[in-house]
Design an enzyme around this catalytic site. Structure first.
Site, PDB file in Angstrom:
ATOM      1  N   HIS A   1      24.280   5.700  10.693  1.00  0.00           N
ATOM      2  CA  HIS A   1      25.580   5.627  10.027  1.00  0.00           C
ATOM      3  C   HIS A   1      25.412   6.013   8.565  1.00  0.00           C
ATOM      4  CE1 HIS A   1      28.182   3.195  12.915  1.00  0.00           C
ATOM      5  NE2 HIS A   1      27.015   3.289  13.536  1.00  0.00           N
TER       6      HIS A   1
ATOM      7  N   GLU B   1      24.072  -4.764  11.929  1.00  0.00           N
ATOM      8  CA  GLU B   1      22.955  -4.462  12.824  1.00  0.00           C
ATOM      9  C   GLU B   1      21.600  -4.796  12.215  1.00  0.00           C
ATOM     10  OE1 GLU B   1      22.754  -1.001  15.222  1.00  0.00           O
ATOM     11  OE2 GLU B   1      24.841  -1.129  15.880  1.00  0.00           O
TER      12      GLU B   1
END
Length: 438
Positions: free
Chosen positions: A264, A46
């Site tokens: 995360h 990402e």
């Protein structure tokens, strides 16, 4: 290859422009952490903008001077690899199915996702680092992307197998968006014949209770979160790999700040690589010890030896060939089961595509009939503009339905068939099951 330790880290940095909170600040802190010298190879997901990629490369170049950013799709694959050791070549493989272009809110299709490989020269050998970010699961109760994720998992495993070459170790590190009990996880692990470096049920890497970006409503549904970020390892026959340490290395908050590094958790694994001697034990990849940091419940968790993969009995000389062969047979039966389940999912998806095609064309016919009828009636006084807009809207919906029922349906069908036939060939080629001819 001479004996050496290797520290590998994977992190989904949550770098979505205009969406991710504190993105610019977090990239600075992530870059600072990665330049600490704790990590030899870093796999990031990402990283959706070239600017963020350049920022991270600039901040880490003194410690991790070698980098590769994978370009793909409309907005890029979001994959970045940083390395202490030279990256001598790279390869990117796009997946045949990757979400839906009209679901802009999910945006996976625009990322042009796939699996990227970096061939890294480590000592006198090579390590192949595979970076992947599978399609997200947006609704556990009604997962429209389950088949896509299964095909991506199988495709990734096949890509790893096809590009092993002369590498000493293959490492898959990324946000795989699949939990240990999911079919995608099983397909990826068993068909790649790799080892999950973590085998503790208490580890979670997403929607964790201590993460500042985890919504309270999510914690209300699941307090513990999920483990979807993974590092898998497989060694060549001549190399023995020991997992010295597995941990979540980052603190709950960026030092001095109220926010976490990402939504995360990062995963770090320390590996010991050494040539395999005749007196070594039978497991080509084994766990030595591990400490899980990141929450009180995960601190100093001792991991037990993994159950998979089990090495082939013929490669050992320790007098346990029969037991190893029996275990290998059991693993083979598991592989057959998960691939067959995946094939069944693909067949179900293909049947759904037939239904979708009929629905889209039926809607198109009904709306086209309505549009023709609208042209036969005079425009009500004072509603000319509104009437025109209504006809344009109906015409737009007709075009959308025709596109979805024709071009997109064919693309989706061919992508699914590509995965399904590859799975069938895997079974037939291994003489595990006869290949269907109908």
């Amino acid at each position: 290859m001479v004996s050496l330790e290797l520290s590998v880290l994977t992190l989904n940095v949550w770098g979505i422009p205009f969406v991710s909170s504190d993105r610019a600040e977090r990239m600075q802190h992530i870059g600072k952490e990665l330049s600490s010298g704790k990590y030899d190879i870093v796999s990031l997901q990402e990283v959706w903008t070239e600017k963020d990629s350049m920022v991270l490369q600039e901040l880490t170049k003194a410690i991790l001077p070698y980098a590769h950013y994978f370009y793909s799709g409309v907005i890029g694959a979001g994959l970045l690899v940083l390395s202490k050791f030279p990256i001598v070549s790279t390869l990117f493989h796009s997946w045949t199915v990757n979400g839906y272009c009209h679901r802009i809110q999910h945006a996976d299709w625009f990322g042009g996702k796939g699996v990227g490989m970096c061939r890294i020269r480590v000592g006198d050998g090579y390590v192949h680092l595979y970076n992947a970010h599978l399609h997200a699961e947006y609704d556990m109760n009604n997962d429209d992307y389950k088949t896509h994720r299964v095909i991506q998992a199988f495709d990734t495993a096949q890509f790893i197998e096809a590009t092993r070459w002369d590498s000493d170790v293959q490492i898959l590190a990324g946000d795989l968006n699949t939990k240990p009990k999911d079919i995608s996880y099983k397909v990826l692990l068993h068909t790649s014949e790799m080892t999950d470096t973590c085998n503790s049920d208490s580890v979670t890497t997403n929607e964790c209770k201590h993460n500042s970006y985890t919504p309270k409503k999510v914690l209300g549904k699941n307090l513990n979160g999920f483990r979807i970020d993974h590092i898998f390892v497989r060694s060549a026959d001549s190399i023995k790999t020991e997992i010295l340490e597995y941990k979540l290395p980052l603190p709950h908050r960026v030092p001095g700040q109220k926010y976490s590094y990402s939504d995360h958790e990062a995963v770090q694994v320390r590996l010991l690589l050494r040539p395999k001697g005749d007196d070594e034990d039978s497991c080509s990849v084994r766990h030595v010890s591990a400490a899980i940091d990141g929450s009180d419940s995960m601190h100093d968790v001792q991991l037990t030896p993994p159950n998979t993969p089990i090495p082939n009995g013929k490669s050992h000389s320790n007098g346990h060939v029969e037991e190893d062969c029996a275990a290998a047979t059991d693993i083979t039966s598991i592989k057959v089961a998960v691939i067959q389940e995946s094939i069944d999912l693909c067949e179900g998806h293909l049947n759904q595509l037939k239904t979708d095609r009929a629905v889209y064309f039926t809607i198109s016919f009904i709306l086209l009939t309505a549009l023709i009828l609208m042209a036969e009636f005079p425009v009500p006084h004072g509603y000319k503009t509104l009437y025109l807009l209504l006809k344009l809207l109906v015409f737009g919906v007709i075009l959308f339905c025709v596109f979805m029922g024709s071009l997109w349906n064919l693309m989706e069908r061919n992508g699914t068939l590509s995965g399904k036939t590859s799975m069938e060939m895997k079974l037939a080629g291994s003489k595990l099951l006869p290949l269907k001819t109908d």
